[in-house]
Design an enzyme around this catalytic site. Structure first.
Site, PDB file in Angstrom:
ATOM      1  N   HIS A 138       1.055  -1.200   0.106  1.00  0.00           N
ATOM      2  CA  HIS A 138       0.014  -0.078  -0.128  1.00  0.00           C
ATOM      3  C   HIS A 138       0.865   1.343   0.030  1.00  0.00           C
ATOM      4  CE1 HIS A 138       0.295  -0.293   4.664  1.00  0.00           C
ATOM      5  NE2 HIS A 138       0.233   1.075   4.411  1.00  0.00           N
ATOM      6  N   ASP A 168      -0.011  -7.845   1.606  1.00  0.00           N
ATOM      7  CA  ASP A 168       0.388  -6.164   1.594  1.00  0.00           C
ATOM      8  C   ASP A 168       1.967  -6.222   1.740  1.00  0.00           C
ATOM      9  OD1 ASP A 168      -0.024  -3.796   1.508  1.00  0.00           O
ATOM     10  OD2 ASP A 168      -0.269  -3.343   3.776  1.00  0.00           O
ATOM     11  N   SER A 245       4.771   2.393   7.954  1.00  0.00           N
ATOM     12  CA  SER A 245       4.336   1.221   7.129  1.00  0.00           C
ATOM     13  C   SER A 245       5.445   0.752   6.234  1.00  0.00           C
ATOM     14  CB  SER A 245       3.376   1.531   6.139  1.00  0.00           C
ATOM     15  OG  SER A 245       2.000   1.872   6.926  1.00  0.00           O
TER      16      SER A 245
END
Length: 497
Positions: A138, A168, A245
């Site tokens: 993402h 992911d 992230s």
């Protein structure tokens, strides 16, 4: 006379002493200097110890760990060119809750009219000296430009080697040699309560380190929307915020425990719960992406539930932990191996599995065609069942990059019919649309799962590879011809490439 001289001398001495005292006090009052005392050393050095994965005492020293890891964690800036909407924001009137969910970075709305850059930021971890970097999918999804900044401020352009929305994860590559690397550890052996550090670039603050413990393992938070989503997160209370992230979660020796991915929060910022993809899953995914350009994921073909006290009571089970097999997909790998509904899966390859997410995480490490040994309880009897895993199409072959590209383009999984199935339907061959998801078929046609494609642009197809070969030479429209089992007549679906 003599007494008078002595008395006079005493008076003179007293006056002199009084004068010196007054002068000293006046001097102190007039002085502007500030005296600071420095301690040159500590009387003793205190050390706090904890235990590593092997039970050996190690010094609880975050500075050494941070120093070892910081150089191996990078800052990622991904830029996507989007059509500006009215008001100049590419998000338009997107509600705040969705802005927070997608807000792994800070976005530049640009000016109205034309394409405008949307910039997001995140983190990544260097996993090889020659420039391979793992991050979250993402962070770089749909990016037109990806820029990598190292700890020493060197900047590089990155290429995407491959992505895996199911976990992911994404693998990037920059052109450089002799880079610092973060080594992997066995994430199965990390324990709840173990110290970890989260390293990344939250909220635009580069090279940030936070400390905490592993709060839980095997978490499923339903954040991944891919059809084959694998959620088996490590939970930590080390502070993780937007921008973390793709960064590293490491143990005290600086080894990678997981890739920081998500937070549980009502505000969009850290509220005490962060989640990381375990290093063992990361290792398998990036190996596949590097070797094949896609992930080769084995499939059991079962519908499962986590065992708890209520299910144990309902089904009269001997366990309150494990994975209960509700049902099986027809002709699946599990059915072929002899797994039955009602079985309780206790271990995979000798590793205990206490919940459905843990089972999914374990199976995700294997490829189609590999044998996985399951320890199963069946009505109180323990047995080991060896399952040769299938792929998503129901066979044991490794998929090709072309197959994956076709699936992503059309938004479907395809399965070639067996001779028996073709004869039963009165066909000479065909390819079943076994599953639909986002893509051209669902967007531009009304095709349904179970449709048997017999021809593409009037050419016979008997295998998914036939469809791929035909579409490689098509630049315009595509016509699918076929039938639905149990229904009469042919159906036709058309769309443009």
């Amino acid at each position: 006379m003599k007494k008078t001289l002595i008395f006079s001398g005493l008076i003179a001495l007293g006056v002199s002493l009084l004068s010196m005292l007054v002068f000293t006090q006046l001097t102190k009052q007039e002085s502007k200097e500030l005296t600071i005392n420095h301690r040159t050393g500590l009387p003793a050095k205190q050390a706090v110890y904890t235990l590593d994965e092997s039970g050996n005492p190690v010094e609880l020293n975050f500075t050494n760990t941070a120093e070892a890891v910081l150089d191996g964690v990078v800052h990622i800036k991904s830029t996507q060119m989007v059509a500006a909407t009215r008001g100049g924001s590419p998000f338009g009137d997107m509600p705040d809750m969705f802005r927070e969910f997608f807000g792994d970075g800070f976005f530049n709305p640009g000016m109205p009219g034309g394409n405008q850059p949307m910039v997001g930021t995140g983190s990544g971890v260097i996993i090889s000296e020659d420039g391979y970097i793992v991050t979250n999918n993402h962070v770089i999804a749909n990016a037109d430009d990806i820029e990598i900044s190292l700890q020493d401020n060197r900047i590089y352009k990155a290429e995407v080697v491959g992505t895996d929305p199911s976990t992911d994860l994404a693998l990037l590559k920059i052109e450089e040699k002799n880079l610092p690397v973060v080594e992997f550890t066995d994430s199965d052996k990390v324990n709840v309560g173990q110290w970890v550090l989260a390293v990344g670039n939250p909220m635009g603050l580069n090279s940030t380190v936070t400390a905490g413990i592993i709060s839980a393992k095997g978490r499923n938070i339903n954040i991944l929307k891919d059809r084959y989503a694998v959620e088996n997160f490590i939970q930590t209370d080390a502070a993780i915020n937007p921008g973390n992230s793709g960064g590293a979660l490491v143990n005290l020796t600086g080894d990678l425990v997981g890739i920081n991915t998500a937070i549980a929060s009502t505000t969009g910022s850290f509220s005490g719960y962060g989640f990381a993809i375990p290093a063992n899953i990361v290792s398998k995914v990036v190996t596949d992406l590097k070797e094949y350009g896609m992930v080769q994921r084995g499939v059991l073909g079962v519908f499962i539930r986590s065992v708890d006290g209520n299910l144990a009571k309902e089904k009269d089970l001997n366990y309150t932990q494990g994975v209960y097999v509700d049902s099986l997909i027809a002709a699946s790998a599990a059915e072929e191996a002899g797994v039955l509904p009602g079985d309780v899966i206790l271990e995979v390859e000798g590793v205990p599995v206490k919940s459905s997410p843990e089972l999914q995480g374990m199976i995700a490490r294997f490829r189609p065609g590999q044998t996985v040994n399951l320890l199963v309880d069946r009505s109180g009897k323990i047995q080991t069942i060896g399952v040769v895993l299938n792929n998503a199409q129901g066979n044991k072959d490794l998929a090709t990059k072309e197959d994956k590209d076709l699936e992503n383009l059309l938004g479907a999984d395809f399965r070639g019919l067996s001779e028996e199935e073709s004869e039963e339907l009165g066909l000479s061959g065909g390819v079943e649309v076994s599953r639909l998801y986002s893509g051209k078929l669902s967007k531009y046609t009304q095709i349904r799962e179970g449709f048997i494609i017999t021809k593409v642009n009037d050419k016979d197809v008997n295998d998914p590879a036939d469809i791929s070969a035909i579409l490689q030479n098509v630049e315009g429209g595509v016509m699918l011809e076929g039938r639905y089992p149990g229904m009469t007549g042919n159906y036709y679906y058309a769309f443009g490439l």
